[in-house]
Design a protein around this motif. Structure first.
Motif, short mmCIF file in Angstrom:
data_model
loop_
_atom_site.label_atom_id
_atom_site.label_comp_id
_atom_site.label_asym_id
_atom_site.label_seq_id
_atom_site.Cartn_x
_atom_site.Cartn_y
_atom_site.Cartn_z
N ASN A 172 -0.73 -7.87 10.93
CA ASN A 172 -0.41 -8.27 9.56
C ASN A 172 -1.55 -9.06 8.93
OD1 ASN A 172 2.10 -7.08 9.86
ND2 ASN A 172 3.18 -9.00 10.24
N HIS B 90 -4.81 -7.04 5.83
CA HIS B 90 -5.15 -7.51 4.48
C HIS B 90 -6.36 -8.42 4.50
CE1 HIS B 90 -1.47 -6.67 1.68
NE2 HIS B 90 -2.19 -5.60 1.96
N SER C 154 -1.84 -13.09 0.93
CA SER C 154 -1.13 -12.36 1.98
C SER C 154 -1.66 -12.76 3.35
CB SER C 154 -1.29 -10.85 1.78
OG SER C 154 -0.70 -10.13 2.84
N HIS D 38 0.53 -14.75 6.30
CA HIS D 38 0.77 -14.18 7.62
C HIS D 38 0.11 -15.00 8.73
CE1 HIS D 38 3.03 -10.66 6.47
NE2 HIS D 38 2.17 -10.41 5.50
N HIS E 75 4.75 -18.34 1.75
CA HIS E 75 5.52 -17.13 1.48
C HIS E 75 5.80 -16.99 -0.02
CE1 HIS E 75 9.06 -14.35 2.82
NE2 HIS E 75 7.99 -13.69 2.43
N ASP F 288 2.68 -15.85 -1.71
CA ASP F 288 2.46 -14.43 -1.41
C ASP F 288 3.29 -13.55 -2.35
OD1 ASP F 288 1.62 -12.11 0.19
OD2 ASP F 288 3.68 -12.12 0.93
N HIS G 116 0.95 -2.77 4.59
CA HIS G 116 -0.30 -3.34 4.10
C HIS G 116 -1.36 -2.26 3.89
CE1 HIS G 116 0.25 -7.83 5.45
NE2 HIS G 116 1.10 -7.45 4.51
#
Length: 314
Positions: A107, A111, A152, A156, A173, A176, A285
């Motif tokens: 994750n 990105h 992002s 993560h 979060h 994001d 992603h």
């Protein structure tokens, strides 16, 4: 031993083996009297498992329930599914999926690797600008694109490394989720600002940023409370400007936009597949990255490439 406590223990054992195949044999011993209290087979009970603290230690699991200290000595006979280390079990809709270590890393990487290319891409558009209007548009688009990948990746990373700091992780979060709204607005801005629009459709140039503001406000007050509403908000914000672009006289670049949109839509399937498909979120992603790449190519080719006639509505 109280029946309620036995039910808690049994429920814990069922959760211990959730997502695995096989059986588990165990017995429970009172730490003070060394008396065997129970040696049952697994059975289903509906209890609140949040009322005890579990501390694993080698072959023992220490359970602290009220004032009693119990030692759960267990022998496990099960094997994990083939992909268990790459994917955890699916969770109910009202709970957040907990990725495996491999999924956390994927994750972050899927990105994080796009941050530098997005910075370079935004800079290229800025230096290709022929006037101030193009420069402002390049800055807006580049900021939205890079901001999406940065927020992002930060979220993560926080979910992976500092998930125990719940409030801080929640803030990441929220950022994001907010960045997605501004990314959608930024992705449409070059087409809305650098193409001729009708007397009514031209209002979408500022309206899309108002929508992004409303979406971010919703995330601030109702984060993760109504997930379906949030998803529909993203879809609506992506669809409304698309209808405006389709109404433009100049249609060059529409095919590339449609291809990028298809990648976003198909990617949503994986976005909702955590616990069903290994690395589902990382795959999502990648779909986002490919969709963004299609849109960047269209913007570069049809709106910024030297030698193209200007069709900007000031």
């Amino acid at each position: 031993m109280a029946p309620a406590k036995l039910q808690i223990l049994l429920q814990f054992l069922l959760e211990l083996t959730a997502g695995h195949e096989g059986t588990i044999n165990f017995h429970v011993t009172d730490h003070l009297s060394s008396e065997t209290l129970i040696s049952p087979s697994a059975a289903e009970f509906e209890v609140d498992t949040r009322s005890f603290l579990v501390i694993p230690s080698n072959n023992y699991i220490y359970l602290f329930i009220s004032a009693s200290k119990l030692i759960l000595d267990f022998k496990v006979n099960f094997h994990k599914p083939r992909l268990a280390k790459y994917m955890n079990c699916r969770v109910p809709a009202d709970k957040r999926y907990q990725p495996t270590e491999y999924e956390h890393a994927a994750n972050c990487a899927t990105h994080g690797l796009w941050i530098i290319p997005s910075l370079v891409g935004g800079s290229v558009l800025y230096f290709l600008s022929v006037d101030r209007w193009h420069q402002v548009t390049a800055w807006l688009y580049g900021s939205g694109l890079t901001g999406l990948f940065i927020t992002s990746t930060l979220f993560h990373t926080a979910a992976w490394k500092i998930s125990h700091l719940r409030k801080m992780e929640q803030r990441f979060h929220m950022c994001d989720r907010m960045a997605i709204y501004f990314f959608i607005a930024a992705s449409y801005s070059p087409w809305l600002m650098l193409r001729e629009l009708g007397p009514w459709t031209c209002h979408m140039r500022w309206l899309i940023w108002v929508m992004a503001g409303f979406g971010s406000t919703y995330v601030f007050f109702f984060h993760e409370r109504y997930k379906l509403v949030e998803l529909l908000g993203y879809v609506a914000m992506g669809a409304a400007p698309a209808l405006v672009i389709l109404s433009m006289v100049e249609r060059a670049g529409v095919c590339e936009l449609a291809v990028g949109g298809i990648f976003y839509v198909v990617g949503v399937v994986f976005f909702k597949s955590d616990g069903l498909v290994p690395f589902a979120h990382a795959i999502w992603h990648l779909f986002v990255a490919v969709g963004a790449s299609c849109h960047y190519y269209a913007i570069w080719r049809y709106l910024y490439l030297p030698g193209l006639p200007l069709q900007t509505a000031r």
